[in-house]
Design a protein around this motif. Structure first.
Motif, PDB file in Angstrom:
ATOM      1  N   LYS A   1       0.835  -1.205   0.000  1.00 33.31           N
ATOM      2  CA  LYS A   1       0.000   0.000   0.000  1.00 33.31           C
ATOM      3  C   LYS A   1       0.873   1.260   0.000  1.00 33.31           C
ATOM      4  N   ALA A   2       1.910   1.276   0.831  1.00 38.30           N
ATOM      5  CA  ALA A   2       2.812   2.431   0.899  1.00 38.30           C
ATOM      6  C   ALA A   2       3.578   2.604  -0.415  1.00 38.30           C
TER       7      ALA A   2
ATOM      8  N   GLN B   1       4.309   5.155  -5.867  1.00 34.77           N
ATOM      9  CA  GLN B   1       4.189   4.998  -7.321  1.00 34.77           C
ATOM     10  C   GLN B   1       3.342   6.109  -7.933  1.00 34.77           C
ATOM     11  N   HIS B   2       2.281   6.467  -7.256  1.00 36.96           N
ATOM     12  CA  HIS B   2       1.314   7.392  -7.843  1.00 36.96           C
ATOM     13  C   HIS B   2       1.518   8.849  -7.450  1.00 36.96           C
ATOM     14  N   THR B   3       2.301   9.111  -6.409  1.00 35.39           N
ATOM     15  CA  THR B   3       2.418  10.494  -5.945  1.00 35.39           C
ATOM     16  C   THR B   3       3.803  11.101  -6.108  1.00 35.39           C
ATOM     17  N   ASP B   4       4.842  10.282  -6.166  1.00 32.94           N
ATOM     18  CA  ASP B   4       6.199  10.833  -6.241  1.00 32.94           C
ATOM     19  C   ASP B   4       6.484  11.354  -7.647  1.00 32.94           C
TER      20      ASP B   4
ATOM     21  N   ARG C   1       9.466   6.112  -8.613  1.00 33.04           N
ATOM     22  CA  ARG C   1       8.309   5.324  -9.060  1.00 33.04           C
ATOM     23  C   ARG C   1       8.750   3.937  -9.550  1.00 33.04           C
TER      24      ARG C   1
ATOM     25  N   ARG D   1       2.581   1.602  -3.392  1.00 35.93           N
ATOM     26  CA  ARG D   1       1.632   2.073  -4.411  1.00 35.93           C
ATOM     27  C   ARG D   1       1.448   3.583  -4.306  1.00 35.93           C
ATOM     28  N   GLN D   2       1.394   4.070  -3.065  1.00 37.34           N
ATOM     29  CA  GLN D   2       1.253   5.515  -2.866  1.00 37.34           C
ATOM     30  C   GLN D   2       2.465   6.240  -3.453  1.00 37.34           C
TER      31      GLN D   2
END
Length: 88
Positions: free
Chosen positions: A56-57, A62-65, A71, A59-60
């Motif tokens: 989960k961390a 991956q999508h926000t950095d 990523r 994935r976050q």
């Protein structure tokens, strides 16, 4: 051999981190090493629930950095976790 300020900062972060956070940091470092062609490092042993939280961390990340390399590291970290503990 001298330690650079970045290395000292990383060591300090590892020292202060909770055990679960340390595992996530080690997964991230291992994924980065694998991307650089260094495959001798293994993931830390975690429970299935902890691996799920790490995914989960990641994935976050991956999508926000905004950094493409970060990523890629997150994607590789998820792949490595799924090799050790198949989670859907």
């Amino acid at each position: 051999m001298t330690i650079t300020s970045e290395e000292r900062e990383l060591l300090d972060m590892l020292r202060k981190a909770t055990p679960e956070r340390k595992n996530l940091m080690m997964i991230t470092l291992t994924a980065g090493a694998h991307l650089d062609g260094i495959t001798e490092f293994e993931l830390p042993q975690c429970s299935r629930a902890e691996y799920k939280r790490h995914i989960k961390a990641l994935r976050q990340m991956q999508h926000t950095d905004p950094t493409p390399y970060i990523r890629q590291v997150a994607t590789k970290g998820i792949e490595l976790i799924r090799e050790v503990c198949p989670i859907k």
